[in-house]
Design a protein around this motif. Structure first.
Motif, mmCIF file in Angstrom:
data_model
loop_
_atom_site.group_PDB
_atom_site.id
_atom_site.type_symbol
_atom_site.label_atom_id
_atom_site.label_comp_id
_atom_site.label_asym_id
_atom_site.label_seq_id
_atom_site.Cartn_x
_atom_site.Cartn_y
_atom_site.Cartn_z
ATOM 1 N N LEU A 95 0.813 -1.221 0.000
ATOM 2 C CA LEU A 95 0.000 0.000 0.000
ATOM 3 C C LEU A 95 0.844 1.267 0.000
ATOM 4 O O LEU A 95 0.680 2.131 -0.871
ATOM 5 C CB LEU A 95 -0.945 -0.018 1.204
ATOM 6 N N LEU A 96 1.735 1.425 0.978
ATOM 7 C CA LEU A 96 2.474 2.687 1.090
ATOM 8 C C LEU A 96 3.386 2.937 -0.105
ATOM 9 O O LEU A 96 3.398 4.051 -0.654
ATOM 10 C CB LEU A 96 3.264 2.711 2.404
ATOM 11 N N ARG A 363 -5.202 6.088 1.458
ATOM 12 C CA ARG A 363 -4.997 4.780 2.092
ATOM 13 C C ARG A 363 -6.312 4.067 2.374
ATOM 14 O O ARG A 363 -6.458 2.873 2.097
ATOM 15 C CB ARG A 363 -4.204 4.969 3.385
ATOM 16 N N HIS A 367 -7.343 0.630 0.398
ATOM 17 C CA HIS A 367 -7.473 -0.562 1.238
ATOM 18 C C HIS A 367 -8.844 -1.197 1.074
ATOM 19 O O HIS A 367 -8.981 -2.421 1.015
ATOM 20 C CB HIS A 367 -7.235 -0.190 2.703
#
Length: 480
Positions: A95-96, A363, A367
C-alpha cells in the motif's frame, strides 16, 4: 438451454465496481467535511469583502487558492483507487509504496503533460480575449471553482459519484456566460468536450477488450501457458516501457537521437526485467505459474502510467482556473503572466495538491477497494488499467478534460464483453441463471450506464447554474 449471453464476468466486475464506488464515497467523508468548511469560509470572505470594500483581487486570490487546494485534495483522495486499486488488490505492490508511486507519477504527469488541459480550461471555454487582465476574469474562475466544489460536496453527501472535470467545465461556462454574456462561451468547444466524454469510455472498452482477447488467446488459454508467457509478456512490457519513455522524452523536448536512445534502452530494460521475472516464476511452478506474479511487472508499469495520465489530465481542473486568477497578480516572482500562459509553478502546486490527497486520504480508499470483494481478476485489471491510461493520456495530449473513472468503467464493460465473447466461441457457457437473477444482473448493468449518462446530462447544467450564481454573488460582493 438458452444461448442468450449471460455476461457473468461483466456482472461480477460491475458488482466489484459498485463496491469500489461505495468505498470511495465512504472514505472521502473527511474530505467532504473539509469541503463544507471551505464553502463556509468562502461565504464569510465574500461577506467580509463586501462590507470592507477591500480590493477584488485579494478576494479572488484568497478564495481561488482555498477552493483549488480543496479540489486537488479531493481529486487525489477519490481517484487514487483508479490507479492503485487493481494492483494492490492483485498483490503486485504494497500500500504505502503504491501510494508513493502514484503520487510521484501524478506530480510528474501534472508538470510534464498538464499544460494542454490547463490552457484549454483557462482560455478555451470562455473567450476572455482582451478582458483577461480585467477584474472580472479572475472572478469567473473563482466562481467556477466554487460552483464545481459545491456540486461535488453536495453530490458526495448524497452518495452520487460525479466527475471533477465535468463540474469544472460546467462551472466555467455558467460563470462566463453571466459575467460576459452567452456569446463569450465557446459552445462549440463545450459540445466537442461533451462528445469526447461519450467517446472515451467506448474507446477504452474497445482497447481493453482487444488487450484481453490477445492475452487470453496467446497466454492464458494457450496450449502451453509457460511458453506463451515467455513469448508475449516480456515484449508487451518492453513495448509499454519504450513507448512511455519516448512519450516523456517528447514532452521534455529531447532531441530525436536522445529520444530514440532512451526509448530503446528502457524498452529493452523492461523486456529483460520481465523475462527474468517470468523465468523465475516458471522455475517456481512450471506446471501452473501464478498469474499475479507473472503479471507483476506489467501491472506495476500500468500503475505508473495511469498515475501519470491522471495527473496530466486532472491537474487542469486546478491549474487552468488558477492561471487566470493569477494574471496580473504579482504574488511571487515569475507569476505575473499573460493570457493563456500556465506557469510550471502552478502545475507543480496543482500536482502537489493532488498528491497530498492521495497520501493523506488515499490509504482508506485503496485498502477498501483492494479487498477481496472489490478487486478485479489480475488479467482484466491490467487490461482496464492500461486501456484507461492510454485513453486519458491521449485526451491530455489533445487538451481535453475527461473523467478517469468513467473511462475506467468503459474498460470494465469492454473486458466483460470480450470475455463472454471468448467463452461463447469456446462453448464454455455455464448453466443458465434463474430468471430473477438474470433480471437483477441486467438492472445492475443498466444502473452503471444510467449513472454515467446522468453525470453527462446533469452535471453540466447544475454546475453551470451554480457557477453563474457564485459569479453573481462575487460580482455583488466586490462591486466589479
Amino acid at each position: 438451454m438458452s444461448r442468450r449471453p449471460g455476461f457473468r464476468a461483466l456482472d461480477k466486475d460491475l458488482g466489484r465496481l459498485a463496491h469500489t464506488e461505495m468505498a470511495q464515497l465512504h472514505a472521502i467523508r473527511p474530505v467532504l467535511r473539509l469541503g463544507l468548511g471551505m464553502l463556509a469560509l468562502i461565504g464569510t470572505l465574500m461577506v467580509a469583502m463586501a462590507l470592507s470594500g477591500a480590493a477584488p483581487g485579494v478576494l479572488a486570490l484568497g478564495a481561488g487558492l482555498v477552493v483549488a487546494a480543496w479540489l486537488g485534495i479531493a481529486i487525489g483522495a477519490n481517484d487514487v483507487a483508479n490507479s492503485l486499486g487493481p494492483a494492490f488488490g492483485a498483490g503486485a505492490i504494497r500500500l504505502l509504496p503504491g501510494l508513493a508511486l502514484v503520487a510521484v507519477a501524478g506530480i510528474t504527469g501534472a508538470v510534464l503533460a498538464g499544460g494542454a488541459v490547463s490552457a484549454r480550461l483557462a482560455q478555451g471555454i470562455v473567450e476572455l480575449g482582451d478582458v483577461a487582465q480585467g477584474a472580472r476574469a479572475p472572478m469567473v474562475m473563482v466562481a467556477a471553482l466554487i460552483g464545481a466544489a459545491s456540486w461535488i460536496t453536495l453530490a458526495t453527501a448524497g452518495s452520487l459519484p460525479v466527475s471533477t472535470s465535468h463540474s469544472i467545465v460546467g462551472g466555467i461556462a455558467g460563470a462566463g456566460a453571466l459575467a460576459f454574456g452567452p456569446g463569450s462561451v465557446a459552445w462549440g468547444t463545450v459540445a466537442m468536450i461533451a462528445s469526447v466524454w461519450v467517446a472515451t469510455p467506448i474507446l477504452s472498452g474497445a482497447l481493453a477488450g482487444a488487450l484481453l482477447i490477445l492475452l487470453r488467446r496467446k497466454v492464458v488459454d494457450a496450449a502451453d501457458r509457460a511458453q506463451g508467457a515467455q513469448r508475449w509478456l516480456p515484449p508487451l512490457v518492453g513495448l509499454m516501457s519504450g513507448a512511455f519513455a519516448g512519450y516523456v522524452m517528447i514532452l521534455l523536448q529531447g532531441s530525436a537521437m536522445a529520444t530514440a536512445a532512451v526509448t530503446l534502452v528502457l524498452g529493452l530494460g523492461g523486456l529483460l526485467v520481465t523475462r527474468q521475472g517470468v523465468r523465475r516464476e516458471l522455475a517456481r511452478d512450471p506446471d501452473k505459474p501464478a498469474t499475479r506474479r507473472l503479471l507483476r511487472p506489467a501491472v506495476l508499469l500500468a500503475v505508473a502510467i495511469l498515475g501519470f495520465a491522471h495527473g496530466a489530465n486532472d491537474v487542469g481542473n486546478i491549474a487552468g482556473p488558477l492561471s487566470v486568477i493569477l494574471q496580473g497578480q504579482s504574488v511571487a516572482p515569475g507569476l505575473s503572466l499573460g493570457p493563456g500562459v500556465v506557469p510550471v509553478l502552478v502545475l507543480v502546486c496543482g500536482g502537489l495538491a493532488i498528491a497530498t490527497g492521495t497520501l493523506l486520504f488515499g490509504r482508506r480508499v485503496v485498502h477498501m477497494v483492494g479487498s477481496g470483494i472489490t478487486r478485479l481478476n489480475a488479467w482484466r485489471a491490467f487490461c482496464v488499467s492500461l486501456a484507461t491510461a492510454i485513453v486519458v493520456m491521449g485526451a491530455s495530449g489533445l487538451g481535453l478534460p475527461v473523467s478517469t473513472t468513467h473511462v475506467a468503467v468503459g474498460g470494465v464493460f469492454g473486458v466483460g464483453f470480450a470475455r463472454e465473447w471468448l467463452d461463447h466461441r469456446r462453448e464454455t457457457r455455464a448453466e443458465a441463471l434463474p430468471a430473477e437473477e438474470t433480471r437483477r444482473r441486467i438492472l445492475v448493468r443498466r444502473s452503471h450506464v444510467v449513472t454515467i449518462t446522468a453525470a453527462w446530462l446533469v452535471t453540466l447544467p447544475i454546475t453551470a447554474s451554480l457557477g453563474a450564481l457564485a459569479c453573481l454573488l462575487l460580482l455583488w460582493a466586490t462591486g466589479v
